[in-house]
Design a protein around this motif. Structure first.
Motif, PDB file in Angstrom:
ATOM      1  N   PHE A  58       0.863  -1.175   0.152  1.00 13.79           N
ATOM      2  CA  PHE A  58       0.049   0.159   0.021  1.00 13.79           C
ATOM      3  C   PHE A  58       1.014   1.302   0.090  1.00 13.79           C
ATOM      4  O   PHE A  58       0.464   2.211  -0.704  1.00 13.79           O
ATOM      5  CB  PHE A  58      -1.087   0.064   1.312  1.00 13.79           C
ATOM      6  CG  PHE A  58      -2.264  -0.629   1.161  1.00 13.79           C
ATOM      7  CD1 PHE A  58      -3.143  -0.705   0.422  1.00 13.79           C
ATOM      8  CD2 PHE A  58      -1.944  -2.354   1.865  1.00 13.79           C
ATOM      9  CE1 PHE A  58      -4.272  -1.267   0.286  1.00 13.79           C
ATOM     10  CE2 PHE A  58      -3.316  -2.932   1.659  1.00 13.79           C
ATOM     11  CZ  PHE A  58      -4.382  -2.376   1.161  1.00 13.79           C
ATOM     12  N   CYS A  59       1.989   1.469   0.748  1.00 12.38           N
ATOM     13  CA  CYS A  59       2.515   2.569   1.049  1.00 12.38           C
ATOM     14  C   CYS A  59       3.786   2.954   0.165  1.00 12.38           C
ATOM     15  O   CYS A  59       4.416   3.971   0.606  1.00 12.38           O
ATOM     16  CB  CYS A  59       2.732   2.593   2.647  1.00 12.38           C
ATOM     17  SG  CYS A  59       1.444   2.559   3.792  1.00 12.38           S
ATOM     18  N   GLY A  60       4.260   1.765  -0.521  1.00 12.20           N
ATOM     19  CA  GLY A  60       5.510   2.274  -1.361  1.00 12.20           C
ATOM     20  C   GLY A  60       6.508   2.629  -0.448  1.00 12.20           C
ATOM     21  O   GLY A  60       6.816   2.013   0.694  1.00 12.20           O
ATOM     22  N   THR A  84       9.744   9.364   0.223  1.00  7.28           N
ATOM     23  CA  THR A  84      10.214  10.317  -0.555  1.00  7.28           C
ATOM     24  C   THR A  84      11.214  11.207   0.295  1.00  7.28           C
ATOM     25  O   THR A  84      11.214  11.099   1.535  1.00  7.28           O
ATOM     26  CB  THR A  84       9.059  11.101  -1.077  1.00  7.28           C
ATOM     27  OG1 THR A  84       8.345  11.533   0.045  1.00  7.28           O
ATOM     28  CG2 THR A  84       8.147  10.264  -1.818  1.00  7.28           C
ATOM     29  N   ARG A 121      12.917   6.678  -2.529  1.00  9.26           N
ATOM     30  CA  ARG A 121      12.728   6.950  -3.685  1.00  9.26           C
ATOM     31  C   ARG A 121      14.157   7.536  -4.441  1.00  9.26           C
ATOM     32  O   ARG A 121      14.378   7.197  -5.596  1.00  9.26           O
ATOM     33  CB  ARG A 121      12.124   8.335  -3.875  1.00  9.26           C
ATOM     34  CG  ARG A 121      11.691   8.917  -5.103  1.00  9.26           C
ATOM     35  CD  ARG A 121      10.569   8.544  -5.656  1.00  9.26           C
ATOM     36  NE  ARG A 121      10.504   9.289  -7.067  1.00  9.26           N
ATOM     37  CZ  ARG A 121       9.908   8.871  -8.306  1.00  9.26           C
ATOM     38  NH1 ARG A 121       9.183   7.614  -8.191  1.00  9.26           N
ATOM     39  NH2 ARG A 121      10.002   9.538  -9.147  1.00  9.26           N
ATOM     40  N   PRO A 166       4.925   2.735  -8.483  1.00  3.21           N
ATOM     41  CA  PRO A 166       4.850   2.424  -6.845  1.00  3.21           C
ATOM     42  C   PRO A 166       5.501   0.854  -6.601  1.00  3.21           C
ATOM     43  O   PRO A 166       5.679   0.059  -7.485  1.00  3.21           O
ATOM     44  CB  PRO A 166       3.551   2.431  -6.535  1.00  3.21           C
ATOM     45  CG  PRO A 166       2.846   2.987  -7.517  1.00  3.21           C
ATOM     46  CD  PRO A 166       3.692   2.881  -8.741  1.00  3.21           C
ATOM     47  N   LEU A 173      -4.512   2.740   7.836  1.00  3.37           N
ATOM     48  CA  LEU A 173      -3.431   1.878   7.847  1.00  3.37           C
ATOM     49  C   LEU A 173      -2.991   1.435   9.189  1.00  3.37           C
ATOM     50  O   LEU A 173      -2.289   2.708   9.660  1.00  3.37           O
ATOM     51  CB  LEU A 173      -2.488   2.327   6.608  1.00  3.37           C
ATOM     52  CG  LEU A 173      -3.276   2.615   5.207  1.00  3.37           C
ATOM     53  CD1 LEU A 173      -2.361   3.512   4.627  1.00  3.37           C
ATOM     54  CD2 LEU A 173      -3.454   1.261   4.625  1.00  3.37           C
ATOM     55  N   PRO A 217       7.496   3.954   5.119  1.00 10.65           N
ATOM     56  CA  PRO A 217       7.032   5.274   5.178  1.00 10.65           C
ATOM     57  C   PRO A 217       6.269   5.520   6.826  1.00 10.65           C
ATOM     58  O   PRO A 217       6.032   6.412   6.997  1.00 10.65           O
ATOM     59  CB  PRO A 217       6.004   5.544   4.222  1.00 10.65           C
ATOM     60  CG  PRO A 217       6.596   4.419   3.072  1.00 10.65           C
ATOM     61  CD  PRO A 217       7.231   3.143   3.889  1.00 10.65           C
ATOM     62  N   LEU A 218       5.627   4.352   7.295  1.00 11.16           N
ATOM     63  CA  LEU A 218       4.815   4.498   8.344  1.00 11.16           C
ATOM     64  C   LEU A 218       5.639   4.040   9.553  1.00 11.16           C
ATOM     65  O   LEU A 218       5.090   3.915  10.615  1.00 11.16           O
ATOM     66  CB  LEU A 218       3.564   3.377   8.330  1.00 11.16           C
ATOM     67  CG  LEU A 218       2.634   3.623   7.317  1.00 11.16           C
ATOM     68  CD1 LEU A 218       1.219   2.763   7.283  1.00 11.16           C
ATOM     69  CD2 LEU A 218       2.157   5.429   7.057  1.00 11.16           C
TER      70      LEU A 218
END
Lengths: 288, 239
Positions: free
Chosen positions: A145-147, A150, A171, A190, A206, A236-237
């Motif tokens: 989901f979250c890739g 960045t 990224r 993604p 999420l 990312p999370l």
């Protein structure tokens, strides 16, 4: 190990001639680091159990905040190991013959009617073909989901997003890895990530579930000739305020792609047609 | 052996059933209308929406999936990103207030009004290729959103490299507790709207979904209305 004499060489600026500089450079060879590629791959200190070292085609430990990339033959087995429980393997796959065909996360979730990656799950391209199949998984904590991160996210969270610094974004590492294959940021779809999980609740929220702990692995089968890009960076999370990432071990070895003899081949009608599409493409291309 | 001549099985512009109730609605945001287009069932559409202007998409017949991609108009390498949008808001769905983010994490557009809950952005687009996996090889010649995207993107110098995961306005994709996910009956109705404010100058490419094999458009493709307005000046606003 750096020896006393080498330190002396540099302290005394004895690299002032080509001969001395060459001697200094050559003296550095043969050292080992916690994270490095092992060549030939059969020299890997971490050859997976049950795998003939002579069959290895890729052996590497990717540093925290590091990236790697490789072109693999169809049929290759690709194993990712998380020895500390802190790795996060962000992965993008391309058809190495035609990189315009690449991982499509939406189809990867939609076609198998399943959002969570696990054993038996296909990693699909947008061309209706399987790029790779997940053939083994002892982690169960992955995310599609979250890739990846960045620069903006990384800078806000860790204060520094220099791609050459201590806390690079996924990224920026993908951009570098892609550039080495003549691809640009335009070509980066993604990504999916392994070893740090996310779940979705009934309202769509999420939920970070993190790692399954140290010592898990994931294995993929290359169903097409693959260009693989991997960035080993925070998710990312990830709620940890520190940029905590562990080393990621990567091994690949020779094998054959999924065929009618494998249970996966007809596991579902969608998978069956996807394997047929991949084989049809390879047959026409003259690829075994 | 003789081959029986039959009518082509290629759908030639499936259109909504004649008795479909259609509600063309109006812009969800007051302002000067700078663009007002009707998009036929199955057809693509695109436009550059300058920063500050608001695009209202009207689901004229109800439950008509509007597959949508967004690019920075001055740098299309920067484009809509599902994962960056989801991770930033920690939710898998799109609703009022959602900032539609780019692959560089920056805001492209913001949802300023929405009449359908849980707008989808994880289901992706239909294509000839994925249709063969989903429904069988016999559907390979049916029209798909990916084909609409390619056709419309080409008008702006973009191609297959530029297609990424997209938004699906008015489509319903629940994720169940065990991760089961799929396109199910929609929750929209004739005249329902979503409104997007451009945060930078953006190119919006849209496919009025021709899919006839799943419930994304109620098995009855209907038109869309695309209205762009320059909002009325609000005191204290710099726009």
């Amino acid at each position: 190990m750096t020896t006393i004499s080498e330190i002396d060489v540099r302290a005394k600026h004895l690299t002032d001639s080509v001969g001395n500089a060459r001697a200094d450079a050559r003296a550095q060879g043969g050292r080992r680091s916690e994270w490095m590629p092992y060549l030939p791959a059969s020299e890997s200190p971490w050859c997976p159990d049950g795998v003939d070292p002579a069959a290895l085609t890729w052996a590497e430990t990717v540093a925290p905040g590091g990236y790697t990339h490789k072109v693999l033959a169809r049929g290759s087995r690709l194993r990712l190991d998380d020895p500390t429980g802190d790795a996060c393997a962000h992965v993008v796959l391309f058809n190495a013959l035609e990189p315009v065909e690449r991982l499509n996360v939406a189809d990867t979730q939609k076609i198998p009617w399943q959002a969570y990656l696990g054993s038996g799950h296909p990693l699909l391209s947008g061309e209706g073909r399987i790029l790779a199949t997940i053939s083994a998984d002892t982690s169960g904590r992955h995310d599609a989901f979250c890739g990846t991160t960045t620069d903006g996210v990384v800078e806000t969270k860790y204060g520094n997003a220099d791609p050459h610094g201590p806390t690079p974004s996924g990224r920026s590492l993908f951009v570098k890895a892609a550039a080495k294959h003549g691809l640009t940021r335009r070509d980066l779809p993604p990504s999916v990530s392994f070893f740090q999980g996310v779940r979705v609740d009934g309202e769509g929220t999420l939920q970070w579930v993190g790692s399954a702990g140290p010592g898990t692995h994931v294995e993929l089968i290359a169903e097409l000739p693959l260009l693989v890009l991997i960035a080993n960076v925070t998710h990312p999370l990830d709620p940890d305020p520190d940029y905590r990432v562990g080393p990621l071990r990567v091994h690949a070895w020779r094998g054959v792609a999924t065929g009618p003899q494998d249970g996966r081949f007809t596991a579902t009608p969608e998978l069956h047609r996807a394997y047929l599409n991949s084989i049809d493409y390879c047959d026409a291309r003259g690829i075994q | 052996m003789t081959i029986e001549r039959v009518a082509s099985t290629v759908p030639v512009g499936a259109v909504h059933t004649p008795d479909s109730p259609l509600d063309w609605s109006e812009s969800a945001v007051a302002g000067t209308v700078v663009r007002d287009d009707r998009v036929a069932p199955n057809a693509p559409w695109s436009a550059v929406v300058p920063a500050g202007q608001v695009l209202t998409i009207v689901d004229v017949g109800g439950n008509q999936s509007a597959d949508c991609l967004i690019y920075r108009a001055d740098d299309p390498d920067e484009r809509y990103s599902v994962p960056d949008t989801l991770a930033a808001q920690r939710n898998a769905y799109v609703d009022t207030g959602t900032v539609l983010r780019s692959n560089e994490g920056r805001a492209l557009m913001t949802v300023v009004a929405n009449e359908v809950p849980h707008q989808d952005t994880i289901g992706g687009a239909c294509s000839k290729e994925s249709n063969t996996l989903r429904y069988g090889h016999h559907v390979a010649y049916q029209h798909g959103c990916r084909e609409n995207f390619l056709t419309e993107a080409a008008r702006h110098g973009l191609g297959a490299r530029d297609l990424v995961s997209n938004l699906n306005w008015f489509m319903n994709v629940p994720v169940e507790a065990d991760g089961a996910l799929g396109i199910v009956d929609g929750r929209s109705a004739p005249g329902r709207r979503v409104a997007l404010r451009a945060d930078v100058d953006v190119l919006v490419i849209l496919s009025n979904c021709p899919q006839m094999n799943n419930p994304c458009n109620d098995f009855n493709p209907t038109p869309l209305r695309m209205i762009v307005v320059r909002p009325e000046t609000i005191a204290g606003s710099d726009r």
